[in-house]
Each structure stands twice: as structure tokens, then as C-alpha cells.
Motif scaffolding. Structure first.
Motif, mmCIF file in Angstrom:
data_model
loop_
_atom_site.group_PDB
_atom_site.id
_atom_site.type_symbol
_atom_site.label_atom_id
_atom_site.label_comp_id
_atom_site.label_asym_id
_atom_site.label_seq_id
_atom_site.Cartn_x
_atom_site.Cartn_y
_atom_site.Cartn_z
ATOM 1 N N ALA A 166 -22.573 12.106 25.773
ATOM 2 C CA ALA A 166 -22.678 10.511 25.315
ATOM 3 C C ALA A 166 -24.508 10.877 25.031
ATOM 4 O O ALA A 166 -25.181 10.595 25.202
ATOM 5 C CB ALA A 166 -22.586 9.280 25.731
ATOM 6 N N THR A 167 -24.181 10.828 23.434
ATOM 7 C CA THR A 167 -25.981 10.902 23.079
ATOM 8 C C THR A 167 -25.773 10.067 21.595
ATOM 9 O O THR A 167 -25.308 9.453 20.946
ATOM 10 C CB THR A 167 -25.686 12.282 22.883
ATOM 11 O OG1 THR A 167 -27.505 12.365 22.711
ATOM 12 C CG2 THR A 167 -25.101 13.185 21.190
ATOM 13 N N THR A 168 -27.045 10.049 21.001
ATOM 14 C CA THR A 168 -27.095 9.795 19.410
ATOM 15 C C THR A 168 -26.851 10.643 18.593
ATOM 16 O O THR A 168 -26.261 11.522 18.545
ATOM 17 C CB THR A 168 -28.445 9.365 19.322
ATOM 18 O OG1 THR A 168 -29.642 10.632 19.729
ATOM 19 C CG2 THR A 168 -28.862 8.678 20.820
ATOM 20 N N LEU A 169 -26.906 10.209 17.439
ATOM 21 C CA LEU A 169 -26.730 10.805 16.339
ATOM 22 C C LEU A 169 -27.479 12.214 16.317
ATOM 23 O O LEU A 169 -27.016 13.631 15.750
ATOM 24 C CB LEU A 169 -26.795 10.361 15.310
ATOM 25 C CG LEU A 169 -26.637 11.353 14.060
ATOM 26 C CD1 LEU A 169 -24.948 11.717 13.961
ATOM 27 C CD2 LEU A 169 -26.531 10.973 12.098
ATOM 28 N N ASP A 170 -29.054 11.594 16.714
ATOM 29 C CA ASP A 170 -29.673 12.937 16.623
ATOM 30 C C ASP A 170 -29.503 13.777 17.511
ATOM 31 O O ASP A 170 -29.606 15.088 17.315
ATOM 32 C CB ASP A 170 -31.266 12.756 16.868
ATOM 33 C CG ASP A 170 -31.820 12.012 15.424
ATOM 34 O OD1 ASP A 170 -31.662 12.407 14.243
ATOM 35 O OD2 ASP A 170 -33.329 11.326 15.263
ATOM 36 N N GLY A 171 -29.192 13.791 19.265
ATOM 37 C CA GLY A 171 -28.945 14.418 20.090
ATOM 38 C C GLY A 171 -27.613 14.735 19.654
ATOM 39 O O GLY A 171 -27.479 16.916 20.307
ATOM 40 N N THR A 172 -26.631 14.572 19.147
ATOM 41 C CA THR A 172 -25.285 15.552 18.510
ATOM 42 C C THR A 172 -25.931 16.725 17.453
ATOM 43 O O THR A 172 -25.134 17.898 17.943
ATOM 44 C CB THR A 172 -24.320 14.675 17.752
ATOM 45 O OG1 THR A 172 -24.069 13.780 18.742
ATOM 46 C CG2 THR A 172 -23.707 15.157 17.754
ATOM 47 N N ARG A 173 -26.712 16.466 17.067
ATOM 48 C CA ARG A 173 -27.090 17.515 15.759
ATOM 49 C C ARG A 173 -27.636 18.356 16.514
ATOM 50 O O ARG A 173 -27.796 19.552 16.785
ATOM 51 C CB ARG A 173 -28.119 17.330 14.725
ATOM 52 C CG ARG A 173 -27.464 15.908 14.134
ATOM 53 C CD ARG A 173 -28.041 15.405 12.962
ATOM 54 N NE ARG A 173 -27.341 14.717 11.951
ATOM 55 C CZ ARG A 173 -28.190 13.617 11.180
ATOM 56 N NH1 ARG A 173 -29.774 13.093 11.386
ATOM 57 N NH2 ARG A 173 -27.434 12.659 10.367
ATOM 58 N N ARG A 174 -28.586 17.926 17.440
ATOM 59 C CA ARG A 174 -29.352 19.023 18.209
ATOM 60 C C ARG A 174 -28.744 20.192 19.424
ATOM 61 O O ARG A 174 -28.627 20.891 20.003
ATOM 62 C CB ARG A 174 -30.019 18.152 19.294
ATOM 63 C CG ARG A 174 -31.119 19.128 20.444
ATOM 64 C CD ARG A 174 -32.893 17.997 20.691
ATOM 65 N NE ARG A 174 -33.429 19.223 21.745
ATOM 66 C CZ ARG A 174 -34.320 18.930 22.338
ATOM 67 N NH1 ARG A 174 -34.727 17.582 22.081
ATOM 68 N NH2 ARG A 174 -35.132 20.082 23.055
ATOM 69 N N LEU A 175 -27.280 19.470 19.607
ATOM 70 C CA LEU A 175 -26.772 19.712 20.811
ATOM 71 C C LEU A 175 -25.436 20.476 20.064
ATOM 72 O O LEU A 175 -24.679 20.977 20.931
ATOM 73 C CB LEU A 175 -25.041 19.317 21.689
ATOM 74 C CG LEU A 175 -26.666 18.412 23.164
ATOM 75 C CD1 LEU A 175 -26.162 17.138 23.152
ATOM 76 C CD2 LEU A 175 -27.091 19.235 23.591
#
Length: 298
Positions: A166-175
Motif C-alpha cells: 500500500a503506497t502513494t502515487l509516487d511510491g507506485t512509480r518508484r516501485l
């Protein structure tokens, strides 16, 4: 906090070989699942939750330390002394859960851990499995890892086995492209923080109404800040940890409650094994929401 059990493989014993906890106090009228007899004997009583329920489990030193700092991996084991009774209670609480919720810091701090009941108490694995079957649970609770930044050790065995991130939009992009195929991503926010209420809503939509969290302190702060924590299981280990130059957090980080907004809890169960105390608290209804606050980056 989770403990690493790699140094404690199964020895072929059964749940019945565990010395039962001593019951000191139990509030009447608590919900009961009907534990399998070996688990009920070892726990010295029944256990249950009224859904939906979010409950936390921590081990702490006498002086309130729950983690020794980033330079000490798997520090929960040092704090608990790998007490078998603590490992049993940890496994039992996982066995009751639909999902186990942790923060990225907890994942990084326990590099070999798997958040399953049998990982911490393998001798009780058959009885844990029987309990989950009787409750209609999946074979293992779903691991949910919360990260605002997307900074995760993607090679961690718990992620390799499969977990919901579970993450943010920025975290999704990083992953993107870095997570194992068994790790779906839940994007909960376009900002830099995550809201626990959105994560729990998604879990409830998937039928996960019994959610256990094992930290860390920032995650507990988030849950309390959003008024989402119902119960706390706290093992008090008979050890003094001390503090000097290393950051050694207590149960809650990123959230101040006293003196303006205390979150009082009622003791509803107390057990012991030798000098270890196993306490269960319920957040008072009047304090069920300690006030909306901004989410804390995890």
C-alpha cells in the motif's frame, strides 16, 4: 515488533509441549472464537474479536523500548529474549487475523522474517491451521506493507512470498517493475502520505475484517491519529534496554497525545509466564477517535 525466528527451527514438538500461560485477569463477556483445545490450554483460555477489529501486538522492555535502532536488525528478539511464550502469543494473534499490517521500517528491520503464525511458533502450526480453517480464514494471513515513499527491500523473503504493498502515487512509480509478481500494489494517495482509513477500507472490501498490526511506531501513530486502533496486546519483557545516542522508539512515534488529548485504554486481560507479562488493552469508546491528524510518512 516482529522477531526473526531463523535461529529457532521447529524441533518436532507440539503445542501441548508449551507451558500454559498463567491467567491473572480476564474481563467477562469477551468474544470467543472457540480455540482448538491445545491452543486454549497453552493460552489458558479462549480468544476472539468483534469484527471489524484492528489490533496491535508489541513487545517492550520495562523502560518502554520497542526497537533498538536501525543498526540492530531483528531487535524484537533481543528485547523479548526469544521467550517461547511471547512467540506463541505472536503466532496465535497472527492465526486469528485476516491480514497482518506492517510499515516499511519494520520490514527493513527484520530482514529474514515472514509474518505467518508458524514462522514464530512452528510447533503450533497444525493447531494454528485448524483454527484458521474453523474461522474460514485463508491458509495464511495476507501481509500488507505500508510505504509512503516506495522505499522497500524488494528482495525481502516476505515480499518474494507475496504481499500487498500500500503506497502513494509516487511510491507506485518508484516501485514500478521492481516488486515480485506476487506483490500487487494498492495506490491510496496522490500526495506524499498514506491514509490508514483508505487502506483498511480496501482490506474490508476484500473481507479482511480482523487486521493485526505489528508496527512500527509510526504506523501505530497513524492508526491512533485516525482513530482506527481498537485493541493492543503488549508483552512486557523483564529487561531494561536503556537509551543513549541511538534512537530507540517507544510504542508510538509521530503523534503526541498527552497532555491535551490522552488516549486511555482499559485492561481486559492479563497473563504471565515467569517474569513476562502479556497484557491486552481496549481503547475506550470515548477515545475511539483521538482527532484527525495528517498522516505520517512511513
Amino acid at each position: 515488533m516482529a522477531e526473526d525466528s531463523a535461529a529457532h527451527p521447529t524441533d518436532g514438538t507440539q503445542t501441548g509441549s508449551l507451558e500454559p500461560l498463567e491467567l491473572l485477569y480476564e474481563e467477562e463477556g469477551q468474544p470467543c472464537f472457540g480455540l482448538p483445545p491445545p491452543l486454549a490450554t497453552a493460552y489458558h483460555g479462549d480468544l476472539g474479536f468483534t469484527p471489524p477489529c484492528v489490533y496491535a501486538n508489541f513487545v517492550t522492555s520495562i523502560d518502554g523500548v520497542v526497537a533498538l535502532g536501525p543498526e540492530y536488525p531483528s531487535s524484537g528478539s533481543a528485547i523479548s529474549g526469544r521467550e517461547p511464550a511471547d512467540r506463541f502469543v505472536m503466532g496465535l494473534l497472527r492465526a486469528c487475523a485476516d491480514a497482518v499490517l506492517i510499515g516499511a521500517g519494520t520490514l527493513r528491520a527484520t530482514p529474514r522474517h515472514r509474518w505467518t503464525p508458524d514462522h514464530v511458533c512452528p510447533q503450533a502450526a497444525p493447531d494454528f491451521a485448524e483454527l484458521r480453517r474453523s474461522l474460514g480464514r485463508a491458509t495464511q494471513p495476507e501481509l500488507v506493507v505500508v510505504t509512503a515513499s516506495g522505499d522497500l527491500p524488494t528482495e525481502h523473503p516476505a515480499l518474494q512470498s507475496g504481499a500487498l504493498v500500500a503506497t502513494t502515487l509516487d511510491g507506485t512509480r518508484r516501485l514500478d517493475g521492481r516488486l515480485p509478481p506476487a506483490c500487487p500494489v494498492l495506490t491510496t494517495s496522490e500526495g506524499s502520505t498514506v491514509r490508514m482509513i483508505d487502506i483498511l477500507a480496501a482490506l474490508h472490501a476484500h473481507g479482511h475484517t480482523a487486521v493485526l498490526t505489528e508496527g512500527g511506531p509510526h504506523l501505530i501513530g497513524n492508526l491512533l491519529g485516525e482513530g482506527l486502533l481498537d485493541e493492543l496486546f503488549l508483552t512486557t519483557s523483564p529487561v531494561l534496554a536503556g537509551r543513549a545516542d541511538t534512537a530507540r522508539p517507544g510504542l508510538i512515534s509521530g503523534l503526541e497525545l498527552l497532555p491535551k488529548q490522552p488516549a486511555w485504554m482499559d485492561l481486559i486481560s492479563a497473563r504471565r509466564r515467569n517474569s513476562y507479562l502479556f497484557l491486552r488493552y481496549r481503547l475506550r469508546l470515548s477515545d475511539a477517535r483521538v482527532g484527525a491528524r495528517s498522516a505520517v510518512a512511513i
